[in-house]
Design a protein around this motif. Structure first.
Motif, PDB file in Angstrom:
ATOM      1  N   ARG A   2       0.789  -1.180   0.079  1.00 44.95           N
ATOM      2  CA  ARG A   2       0.011   0.200  -0.162  1.00 44.95           C
ATOM      3  C   ARG A   2       0.903   1.251   0.082  1.00 44.95           C
ATOM      4  O   ARG A   2       0.581   2.187  -0.728  1.00 44.95           O
ATOM      5  N   ARG A   4       3.865   1.762  -1.097  1.00 42.73           N
ATOM      6  CA  ARG A   4       4.370   1.683  -2.582  1.00 42.73           C
ATOM      7  C   ARG A   4       3.504   2.408  -3.578  1.00 42.73           C
ATOM      8  O   ARG A   4       3.696   3.193  -4.261  1.00 42.73           O
ATOM      9  N   ILE A   5       2.170   2.006  -3.506  1.00 39.40           N
ATOM     10  CA  ILE A   5       1.214   2.449  -4.324  1.00 39.40           C
ATOM     11  C   ILE A   5       0.736   3.788  -4.131  1.00 39.40           C
ATOM     12  O   ILE A   5       0.617   4.813  -5.011  1.00 39.40           O
ATOM     13  N   GLN A   8       3.819   6.017  -5.397  1.00 38.65           N
ATOM     14  CA  GLN A   8       3.837   6.106  -6.770  1.00 38.65           C
ATOM     15  C   GLN A   8       2.583   7.028  -7.258  1.00 38.65           C
ATOM     16  O   GLN A   8       2.694   7.998  -8.172  1.00 38.65           O
TER      17      GLN A   8
END
Length: 65
Positions: A2, A4-5, A8
């Motif tokens: 989560r 990392r998302i 991004q």
């Protein structure tokens, strides 16, 4: 995952994206990680991101003319 998302999403947001400067050593790009398929995906993502950046810089330059 989560986190990392979320990170991004911050980097790719259209409104007020953060400034990001980085330099990668060639060895980082050549070091195999998790097999050929994963490496191809990661390198493809870097190419896509760099093309987006080049496009944005060129657009900003054109607007200043």
């Amino acid at each position: 995952m989560r986190l990392r998302i979320a990170r991004q999403a911050l980097l790719t947001r259209a409104a007020d994206p953060p400034a990001l400067r980085l330099m990668l050593n060639e060895a980082v790009l050549r070091r195999p990680v998790e097999g050929n398929a994963v490496m191809a995906g990661k390198l493809g993502h870097l190419v896509e991101a760099s093309q987006r950046l080049i496009s944005e810089v060129a657009g900003s330059y054109e607007q200043q003319r």
